[in-house]
Design a protein around this motif. Structure first.
Motif, PDB file in Angstrom:
ATOM      1  N   TRP A  88      -0.091  -9.192   1.211  1.00  0.00           N
ATOM      2  CA  TRP A  88      -0.948 -10.220   0.635  1.00  0.00           C
ATOM      3  C   TRP A  88      -0.245 -10.850  -0.562  1.00  0.00           C
ATOM      4  N   LYS A 102       1.599  -2.418   1.765  1.00  0.00           N
ATOM      5  CA  LYS A 102       1.605  -0.966   1.915  1.00  0.00           C
ATOM      6  C   LYS A 102       1.374  -0.605   3.361  1.00  0.00           C
ATOM      7  N   ILE A 104      -0.548   1.554   6.146  1.00  0.00           N
ATOM      8  CA  ILE A 104      -1.936   2.021   6.214  1.00  0.00           C
ATOM      9  C   ILE A 104      -2.150   3.004   7.367  1.00  0.00           C
ATOM     10  N   GLU A 115      -7.920  -5.064   6.779  1.00  0.00           N
ATOM     11  CA  GLU A 115      -7.531  -4.293   5.592  1.00  0.00           C
ATOM     12  C   GLU A 115      -6.768  -5.170   4.606  1.00  0.00           C
ATOM     13  N   GLU A 119      -8.073  -6.029   0.812  1.00  0.00           N
ATOM     14  CA  GLU A 119      -7.199  -5.709  -0.322  1.00  0.00           C
ATOM     15  C   GLU A 119      -6.915  -6.956  -1.155  1.00  0.00           C
ATOM     16  N   SER A 122      -9.983  -8.026  -3.102  1.00  0.00           N
ATOM     17  CA  SER A 122     -10.241  -7.085  -4.199  1.00  0.00           C
ATOM     18  C   SER A 122      -9.353  -7.388  -5.395  1.00  0.00           C
ATOM     19  N   VAL A 123      -8.084  -7.658  -5.143  1.00  0.00           N
ATOM     20  CA  VAL A 123      -7.157  -7.969  -6.231  1.00  0.00           C
ATOM     21  C   VAL A 123      -7.532  -9.301  -6.881  1.00  0.00           C
ATOM     22  N   ARG A 159     -15.733  -3.729   8.476  1.00  0.00           N
ATOM     23  CA  ARG A 159     -14.754  -4.444   7.660  1.00  0.00           C
ATOM     24  C   ARG A 159     -15.199  -5.891   7.403  1.00  0.00           C
TER      25      ARG A 159
END
Length: 197
Positions: A88, A102, A104, A115, A119, A122-123, A159
């Motif tokens: 991302w 990363k 997973i 995912e 992520e 969220s960031v 999700r």
């Protein structure tokens, strides 16, 4: 050298909340100093000066919360299901503000895409953006999250709910499908994470 007109005490609190180590200034005029990645910041009365080869490593944290960001996400799975990774990137007018990738574990490509989206959102929320324009090269994920397509897979439904919850926290958001060429940074990060395993 970008200069951010701001309250240095508030900027320091934002940096510390993000886990950035802040130390006392080196002179009577410096209030504090901080480093993250390839950037360093020095606070003076009423402003913070950011230096280094990647000032964006600190700029988004120092600036007062708010603003708009472009968020790119991508998931990759080799074998589908198989070893998977996410990538991302968050981009503003200052350039790439944050990026990550990363492994997973083992999963499907669609789950990896979700995912990556979760992520990245969220960031972006941690950085305090008010508005996000989200871009991904998975038409399935984009259309499911926007409510245009359904899914029968319980894992993908879960999700999708999480992604919608994260999006609803922003004042304004958009989610668009883009060709892989437009999403190349996130795509590269996901594939590099798989290659590095």
């Amino acid at each position: 050298m970008p200069t951010v007109e701001c309250d240095p005490d508030e900027a320091r609190r934002r940096l510390e909340a993000a886990g950035v180590s802040v130390s006392p200034g080196n002179t009577d005029h410096e209030r504090w100093r901080a480093e993250r990645g390839d950037a360093s910041a020095v606070a003076y009365d009423g402003k913070v000066v950011v230096q280094g080869s990647r000032p964006t490593d600190l700029l988004a944290l120092i600036r007062p919360k708010g603003g708009r960001a472009h968020v790119y996400f991508d998931g990759a799975s080799r074998g589908n299901p198989g070893p998977a990774a996410i990538g991302w990137a968050i981009v503003t007018s200052d350039g790439i503000v944050a990026e990550g990738s990363k492994r997973i574990g083992e999963t499907t490509n669609n789950r990896a895409e979700y995912e990556a989206l979760v992520e990245a959102l969220s960031v972006a929320a941690e950085y305090g953006y008010d508005e996000v324009d989200v871009r991904g090269d998975s038409q399935l994920i984009v259309k499911q999250v926007r409510g245009e397509w359904n899914t029968n897979d319980p894992g993908l439904k879960e999700r999708r709910v999480k992604a919608r919850e994260l999006l609803s926290a922003f004042d304004r958001w958009s989610l668009e499908h883009v060709p892989r060429e437009i999403n190349d940074r996130a795509d590269s990060l996901a594939n590099e994470a798989l290659d590095d395993a």
